[in-house]
Design a protein around this motif. Structure first.
Motif, short mmCIF file in Angstrom:
data_model
loop_
_atom_site.label_atom_id
_atom_site.label_comp_id
_atom_site.label_asym_id
_atom_site.label_seq_id
_atom_site.Cartn_x
_atom_site.Cartn_y
_atom_site.Cartn_z
N UNK A 15 -117.37 -37.06 28.86
CA UNK A 15 -116.73 -37.40 30.12
C UNK A 15 -117.69 -38.18 31.01
N UNK A 16 -117.12 -38.98 31.90
CA UNK A 16 -117.92 -39.67 32.91
C UNK A 16 -118.43 -38.66 33.91
N UNK A 17 -119.68 -38.78 34.30
CA UNK A 17 -120.25 -37.84 35.26
C UNK A 17 -121.39 -38.50 36.01
N UNK A 18 -121.74 -37.90 37.14
CA UNK A 18 -122.82 -38.39 37.99
C UNK A 18 -123.70 -37.21 38.35
N UNK A 19 -125.01 -37.36 38.17
CA UNK A 19 -125.97 -36.32 38.56
C UNK A 19 -126.48 -36.63 39.96
N UNK A 20 -126.37 -35.67 40.86
CA UNK A 20 -126.82 -35.83 42.24
C UNK A 20 -127.79 -34.68 42.56
N UNK A 21 -128.93 -35.06 43.10
CA UNK A 21 -129.94 -34.06 43.50
C UNK A 21 -130.16 -34.18 45.01
N UNK A 22 -129.99 -33.07 45.71
CA UNK A 22 -130.18 -33.06 47.17
C UNK A 22 -131.42 -32.25 47.48
N UNK A 23 -132.35 -32.90 48.15
CA UNK A 23 -133.61 -32.23 48.51
C UNK A 23 -133.67 -32.10 50.02
N UNK A 24 -134.63 -31.35 50.49
CA UNK A 24 -134.81 -31.16 51.93
C UNK A 24 -135.32 -32.43 52.57
#
Length: 396
Positions: A383-392
């Motif tokens: 499947x199509x997907x997007x990895x997102x990382x949220x940092x401080x």
């Protein structure tokens, strides 16, 4: 009706007739027995802001004045009883510059020519019918089984906890236009136009039928193995990518056999009109390129599917394992969306499967390692997907 008066309703060249139709509601008030009481939407009831539309807000009522006029100025039905000798003068005094036209019996109906007055008449008649229906529902609640809606528990569940706010509830059936149940029914009817559950059911039925045709009825030959993956487009419509591997003795290796299973041309409309219509409906690409540079298939000014294809007198095997199907220049064109398209724009299809499923089915005969590698990679790509990382902080 006098010819002169009929001309005022129908003549489109006379300025006098145009002024008459524009002020027709004023003339009608001169002969009415009652006054027409209503709150009119002045934003629509004006030719200055588009097309004149008579729209009322709230309840419509007709006021009957007393027999004696107020301050010696008769109006409406008072004109028929008060000072008959000066009836015409009394009518003229109500409105400035109002010409009086006489109507006679056995005259042709001019209601549809009345423009603004016809709108008022239609609204008035509709509201009368609606009030009659509301009175019926109010007086026949027992037939509608309204007791099921009038329980105190239902009121409490609706958030009402004060006795002053709990009164007799009048239940309107779904047949009452504009009522809550009617609006809910209309909402549900509108939602059924785009129901993904129904779409998925129809799609699955066609997939099951397609597998039956390919594996059991062997429309391409006896099947050794097959695999497919289901995908959903962004607007929710599902489709599959299927790879079918035929048994060795049934493999289609000769390019002369390709035309027996796959076509990339418009059929002759005179010989097979239904197939012709289905090809035009489902199997025409684009238009794109110079005909439509903003089509979704355009990348860097080029069609990612390589349309329009070149004309070809006979089917040949391509160097990369992809066949080049026969696309003869027979001068046949069809109107598709904004352009005239020919055989260069036809997506390869199987006539039998297209007529059976009545949907877009792109059929290709591929051979060679490149084609097989592409197909298996496409099926198992995930499947199509997007990895997102949220940092401080401000880092993302």
């Amino acid at each position: 009706m006098p010819h002169e008066l009929f001309e005022l309703f129908t003549n489109t060249q006379s300025q006098e007739a145009e002024n008459f139709r524009k002020r027709i509601r004023v003339y009608n008030s001169l002969f009415s027995f009652t006054s027409f009481g209503v709150k009119v939407d002045n934003n629509l009831a004006s030719s200055k802001c588009g097309i004149y539309t008579f729209r009322v807000l709230g309840q419509v009522f007709h006021t009957l004045p007393p027999l004696n006029p107020h301050e010696g100025k008769p109006s409406h039905f008072q004109l028929y009883f008060w000072d008959n000798d000066n009836e015409m003068a009394n009518r003229m005094s109500i409105f400035d510059n109002a010409d009086i036209y006489e109507m006679r019996n056995n005259s042709p109906s001019v209601l549809l020519y009345s423009r603004r007055l016809f709108q008022q008449y239609a609204v008035d008649m509709y509201i009368k019918l609606e009030m009659t229906r509301l009175d019926y529902y109010r007086n026949n609640q027992a037939e509608l089984r309204s007791e099921y809606y009038q329980r105190i528990v239902d009121s409490i569940n609706c958030g009402q906890n004060r006795g002053s706010e709990i009164g007799k509830r009048i239940v309107l059936p779904a047949s009452f236009i504009g009522g809550p149940r009617d609006m809910r029914r209309r909402y549900l009817d509108a939602m059924t136009l785009d129901r993904p559950d129904l779409t998925s059911r129809v799609f699955r039925a066609k997939v099951q039928d397609l597998k039956k045709e390919i594996t059991l009825k062997a429309v391409f030959g006896e099947v050794c193995a097959y695999v497919y993956v289901v995908e959903f487009q962004k607007h929710g419509l599902p489709h599959i990518h299927m790879l079918v591997i035929l048994k060795k003795e049934h493999k289609i290796n000769n390019t002369d056999q390709f035309d027996d299973y796959v076509s990339a041309e418009l059929p002759q409309k005179e010989k097979n009109p239904r197939l012709f219509d289905l090809v035009v409906k489902h199997m025409m690409h684009g238009p794109c390129g110079h005909l439509n540079s903003k089509n979704s298939c355009m990348i860097a000014g080029q069609c990612k599917s390589h349309y329009p294809r070149k004309f070809c007198e006979r089917t040949v095997q391509g160097e990369d394992g992809f066949p080049i199907y026969r696309r003869r220049d027979d001068s046949q064109t069809v109107d598709v969306r904004i352009a005239k398209l020919n055989n260069q724009w036809v997506v390869p299809y199987n006539p039998y499967l297209l007529m059976r499923c009545d949907c877009h089915i792109n059929v290709e005969i591929w051979s060679g390692l490149t084609a097989v590698k592409y197909l298996y990679k496409y099926i198992y790509k995930g499947h199509d997907k997007v990895d997102v990382h949220i940092a401080s902080g401000n880092e993302v």
